[in-house]
Scaffold this motif. Structure first.
Motif, PDB file in Angstrom:
ATOM      1  N   MET A  77       0.819  -1.203   0.000  1.00  0.00           N
ATOM      2  CA  MET A  77       0.000   0.000   0.000  1.00  0.00           C
ATOM      3  C   MET A  77       0.860   1.262   0.000  1.00  0.00           C
ATOM      4  N   GLU A  78       1.941   1.254   0.775  1.00  0.00           N
ATOM      5  CA  GLU A  78       2.844   2.393   0.785  1.00  0.00           C
ATOM      6  C   GLU A  78       3.478   2.610  -0.587  1.00  0.00           C
ATOM      7  N   LYS A  81       0.902   4.105  -2.857  1.00  0.00           N
ATOM      8  CA  LYS A  81       0.741   5.531  -2.570  1.00  0.00           C
ATOM      9  C   LYS A  81       1.847   6.349  -3.224  1.00  0.00           C
ATOM     10  N   ARG A  82       3.090   5.830  -3.100  1.00  0.00           N
ATOM     11  CA  ARG A  82       4.211   6.553  -3.719  1.00  0.00           C
ATOM     12  C   ARG A  82       4.052   6.598  -5.235  1.00  0.00           C
ATOM     13  N   CYS A  85       1.353   9.160  -6.127  1.00  0.00           N
ATOM     14  CA  CYS A  85       1.871  10.525  -6.024  1.00  0.00           C
ATOM     15  C   CYS A  85       2.789  10.854  -7.197  1.00  0.00           C
TER      16      CYS A  85
END
Length: 258
Positions: A77-78, A81-82, A85
């Protein structure tokens, strides 16, 4: 998934506490000690407790695996997200770059149009016969070139105020127009339009009534080469009138170059 892990962890802790208590009972039994009521514990119960212990061990393993998967999911998930972005940043950058390219393209088109228009020949003139108030012109015994003395417009200076002749500065299609008027009765009114030595158009009438403003007008479109000349002539025996109202005029302009 986190709530499920917590429930399993709670159950595992409860079972572990129960096993610790039972282990103490087993230890006393194995050492020959006596536990009050131990005679009532049947072998089946001991078997079930061992099975329960094995199940706790298995649940612990499952719990650890689920925790590892949860950590992997959080890591994914991280990373997502990156990536999101980064994608938004690229999209915004590309959008700004696209708008900038469009603006540059529009500015380039405007500049090209300005450059193109700046390089085009601009030709237009408008003249009137008289430059000194009311004037009767003619009749003469021979055909006479008309020199229009009042020059109102002469963009490109293609009209010669001294000779009355228009000279084409560029090859192209031109539009010419003339008007004429006379106030004398029982007289001929008319003009001829020439291209070089060719009489392209004659326009004339016979004015029967003296004092009447009898006008005529006409127009022509001509294809001219550089240096071709166009001018007006008064036929022999014809007369004209003009004053500050500009009744008798000669004008023209370049429609488009070729």
């Amino acid at each position: 998934m986190t709530r499920h892990c917590l429930r399993m962890k709670g159950a595992a802790v409860t079972l572990l506490v129960l096993l610790v208590c039972l282990s103490g009972v087993w230890a006393l039994g194995d050492s020959g000690g006596r536990v009050k009521g131990s005679e009532s514990i049947s072998p089946d119960i001991w078997t079930e407790l061992r099975s329960l212990r094995n199940m706790v061990v298995e649940q612990t393993v499952v719990l650890r695996n689920m925790e590892a998967k949860l950590r992997d999911s959080e890591k994914q998930m991280e990373e997502m997200k990156r990536d999101l972005c980064h994608h938004r940043t690229l999209t915004k950058t590309n959008s700004n770059q696209s708008l900038g390219d469009q603006n540059d393209n529009h500015e380039s088109q405007v500049w090209n149009l300005k450059t193109e228009n700046a390089g085009r020949h601009k030709v237009a003139f408008y003249t009137s016969l008289s430059n000194s108030g009311a004037m009767y012109f003619g009749p003469f015994n021979t055909e006479t070139t008309l020199v229009y003395k009042t020059v109102i417009t002469n963009t490109g200076t293609a009209y010669n105020q001294t000779t009355g002749i228009f000279t084409a500065p560029v090859k192209g299609v031109y539009y010419f127009r003339f008007t004429a008027m006379d106030r004398r009765g029982s007289a001929l009114l008319g003009v001829n339009l020439y291209k070089g030595v060719e009489n392209v158009m004659h326009n004339g009438i016979y004015n029967l009534h003296s004092g009447n403003n009898e006008p005529i007008s006409n127009a022509v479109v001509l294809e001219l080469y550089v240096g071709d000349v166009v001018y007006m002539r008064l036929p022999a025996g014809y007369g004209l009138y003009d004053d500050s109202s500009h009744y008798t005029t000669f004008s023209g302009f370049l429609l488009f170059p070729m």
